[in-house]
Design an enzyme around this catalytic site. Structure first.
Site, PDB file in Angstrom:
ATOM      1  N   CYS A   1      -7.018  -0.714 -13.517  1.00  0.00           N
ATOM      2  CA  CYS A   1      -8.389  -0.348 -13.861  1.00  0.00           C
ATOM      3  C   CYS A   1      -8.399   0.319 -15.233  1.00  0.00           C
ATOM      4  CB  CYS A   1      -9.029   0.532 -12.789  1.00  0.00           C
ATOM      5  SG  CYS A   1      -8.136   2.045 -12.423  1.00  0.00           S
TER       6      CYS A   1
ATOM      7  N   GLU B   1       2.042   2.647   0.701  1.00  0.00           N
ATOM      8  CA  GLU B   1       1.579   3.675  -0.227  1.00  0.00           C
ATOM      9  C   GLU B   1       2.638   4.773  -0.311  1.00  0.00           C
ATOM     10  OE1 GLU B   1       0.104   5.970  -2.876  1.00  0.00           O
ATOM     11  OE2 GLU B   1      -0.881   4.064  -2.432  1.00  0.00           O
TER      12      GLU B   1
ATOM     13  N   ASP C   1      -1.577  -3.508  -7.438  1.00  0.00           N
ATOM     14  CA  ASP C   1      -2.647  -2.786  -8.133  1.00  0.00           C
ATOM     15  C   ASP C   1      -1.990  -1.520  -8.663  1.00  0.00           C
ATOM     16  OD1 ASP C   1      -5.363  -2.370  -8.945  1.00  0.00           O
ATOM     17  OD2 ASP C   1      -5.527  -0.863  -7.372  1.00  0.00           O
TER      18      ASP C   1
ATOM     19  N   ALA D   1      -1.103   0.578  -2.034  1.00  0.00           N
ATOM     20  CA  ALA D   1      -2.267   0.110  -1.288  1.00  0.00           C
ATOM     21  C   ALA D   1      -3.422   1.096  -1.153  1.00  0.00           C
ATOM     22  CB  ALA D   1      -1.832  -0.341   0.108  1.00  0.00           C
TER      23      ALA D   1
ATOM     24  N   LYS E   1      -8.053  -3.238  -1.368  1.00  0.00           N
ATOM     25  CA  LYS E   1      -7.441  -4.541  -1.646  1.00  0.00           C
ATOM     26  C   LYS E   1      -6.694  -5.069  -0.427  1.00  0.00           C
ATOM     27  CE  LYS E   1      -7.471  -3.905  -6.622  1.00  0.00           C
ATOM     28  NZ  LYS E   1      -8.359  -2.717  -6.572  1.00  0.00           N
TER      29      LYS E   1
ATOM     30  N   PRO F   1      -6.585   3.515  -1.583  1.00  0.00           N
ATOM     31  CA  PRO F   1      -7.063   3.874  -0.242  1.00  0.00           C
ATOM     32  C   PRO F   1      -7.269   2.697   0.711  1.00  0.00           C
ATOM     33  CG  PRO F   1      -8.893   3.882  -1.763  1.00  0.00           C
ATOM     34  CD  PRO F   1      -7.666   3.603  -2.593  1.00  0.00           C
TER      35      PRO F   1
END
Length: 434
Positions: free
Chosen positions: A232, A134, A179, A111, A116, A113
């Site tokens: 990304c 995280e 992510d 998660a 999202k 920083p």
């Protein structure tokens, strides 16, 4: 920057963009884009935008994200008030892809920083719960800070290995956000130093990590649950190939086709891929649904009772029903039940504060909450706002009590009024001289 690394990237970019390769290279030499999105849990978009005092333009990706070129966004009122969150416009998209109408329990596995997590919490109902996890402790600290600033409360923040959740919560989640850590090819325009460590071995290693994370996501999903996978990077090994392999491995997983966008270069139909060609940085998105499997009810954490804490709640907050939790002498309040997660919890629901001997000391986090309504509120004028964020006391003739301190009715922090002075409780680490 290593020439060898750059040559490797450019060779691979030709396979990514084919006939648009030259166009991509031209865009790669331009300045990276920057963006922000509106925290819709704080208020109406049109009201929030009135307080934005720097130039911005609409993005084509969704109605809540905007481009900007302002270098000091972290020193603006809209940032300090938690009204906006700086995030590239394409990075806002993964949280906007799933249908959240029936989502009651969600998890963001990687998660930090926090963009999202914040975006999906903006869309979830107030009685839904998000686990924002995280694995990196330092990055998890930034996650806690960002979620606190945005005032989002129906969330548990954890610092666990993602696979740990499968021991208790397999088949429980309506939505999993993944992510995934990636080679970051899509961020090279913004962070050229990524090229320093660019190599095929790193891409292969990361693809293996992503595959393991997808296995974890699959186990956590209940029947009918949705999975958002994003990176990304442009690498097929981390994007299209990863999803193809996942679909081949799990026959009960279905790819939900996403709407096409101009210049979308994804090789797997139904997924999306963005780049500087689309006036953004790099982003890959796939949305999937689990059509078979279990639907399990998770175990929830036991609530606690404490007369001192409950007296403080009664005297300061307008609330009828809530769940009270504690870890040692630290107390937390939630409007929805929280999962029975025992270890590495960094925050859960609203952090109320702690007992110091027989006295309750409230927290800054409590008074940032969007979900709670306080009996005593002091709204700052422009001059008082500057004094408050500088840590100064405010002259005030109200009754002695704790006060939520706001600006334009948006929560900023709190103070304790005594003898005509509102004593400033704004955290020292957030204060700044204007």
């Amino acid at each position: 920057m290593s020439t060898t690394n750059k040559e490797l990237f450019l060779q691979r970019a030709k396979t990514y963009f084919e006939e648009d390769y030259e166009r991509f290279i031209n865009e790669l030499d331009k300045k990276a884009s920057s963006g922000f999105f509106i925290n819709s849990k704080k208020g109406l978009k049109e009201d929030i935008l009135k307080l934005v005092d720097f130039e911005y333009t609409d993005s084509p990706f969704n109605e809540n994200s905007y481009y900007h070129n302002y270098d000091s966004i972290g020193k603006t009122k809209v940032y300090e008030l938690g009204l906006i969150y700086p995030q590239d416009v394409e990075s806002c998209l993964p949280a906007f892809t799933p249908d959240v109408s029936d989502v009651k329990l969600a998890i963001d596995l990687c998660a930090a920083p926090g963009g999202k997590s914040i975006n999906i919490l903006n869309r979830l109902a107030d009685d839904a719960l998000l686990i924002s996890n995280e694995i990196n402790y330092k990055r998890a600290g930034a996650l806690v800070s960002n979620l606190e600033r945005m005032g989002l409360s129906n969330v548990m923040i954890t610092n666990l290995k993602p696979e740990t959740f499968t021991k208790q919560f397999s088949g429980c989640f309506d939505l999993v956000l993944l992510d995934a850590p990636c080679s970051g090819e899509g961020m090279i325009r913004k962070y050229p130093e990524i090229m320093d460590n660019y190599n095929l071995g790193n891409i292969t290693d990361l693809a293996s990590v992503q595959s393991d994370l997808l296995d974890t996501a699959y186990k956590l999903l209940k029947k009918g649950g949705q999975l958002v996978y994003s990176t990304c990077t442009y690498a097929f090994e981390e994007d299209e190939d990863q999803i193809n392999n996942f679909l081949n491995k799990y026959s009960d997983m279905e790819l939900i086709e996403l709407s096409d966008f101009k210049d979308n270069k994804a090789k797997l139909k139904g997924t999306l891929k963005y780049s500087p060609i689309t006036q953004s940085e790099g982003q890959y998105i796939a949305l999937l649904r689990k059509n078979e499997g279990d639907i399990k009810t998770p175990k929830y954490r036991k609530t606690v009772k404490n007369q001192v804490v409950e007296k403080f709640i009664k005297n300061n907050i307008n609330i009828d029903k809530y769940y009270l939790y504690s870890i040692d002498n630290r107390y937390y309040l939630s409007l929805t039940e929280l999962l029975d997660i025992r270890d590495h919890i960094l925050n859960m629901g609203v952090y109320l504060g702690e007992l110091v001997k027989d006295r309750f000391e409230p927290s800054h986090s409590l008074y940032r909450s969007n979900q709670l309504f306080f009996k005593n509120v002091y709204d700052l004028n422009d001059d008082e706002y500057l004094k408050f964020i500088n840590g100064q006391e405010i002259d005030c003739n109200n009754d002695n009590a704790y006060y939520q301190v706001s600006y334009n009715k948006y929560s900023l922090g709190f103070g304790k009024l005594s003898n005509g002075k509102l004593k400033n409780k704004y955290p020292k680490g957030l204060r700044r001289v204007v």
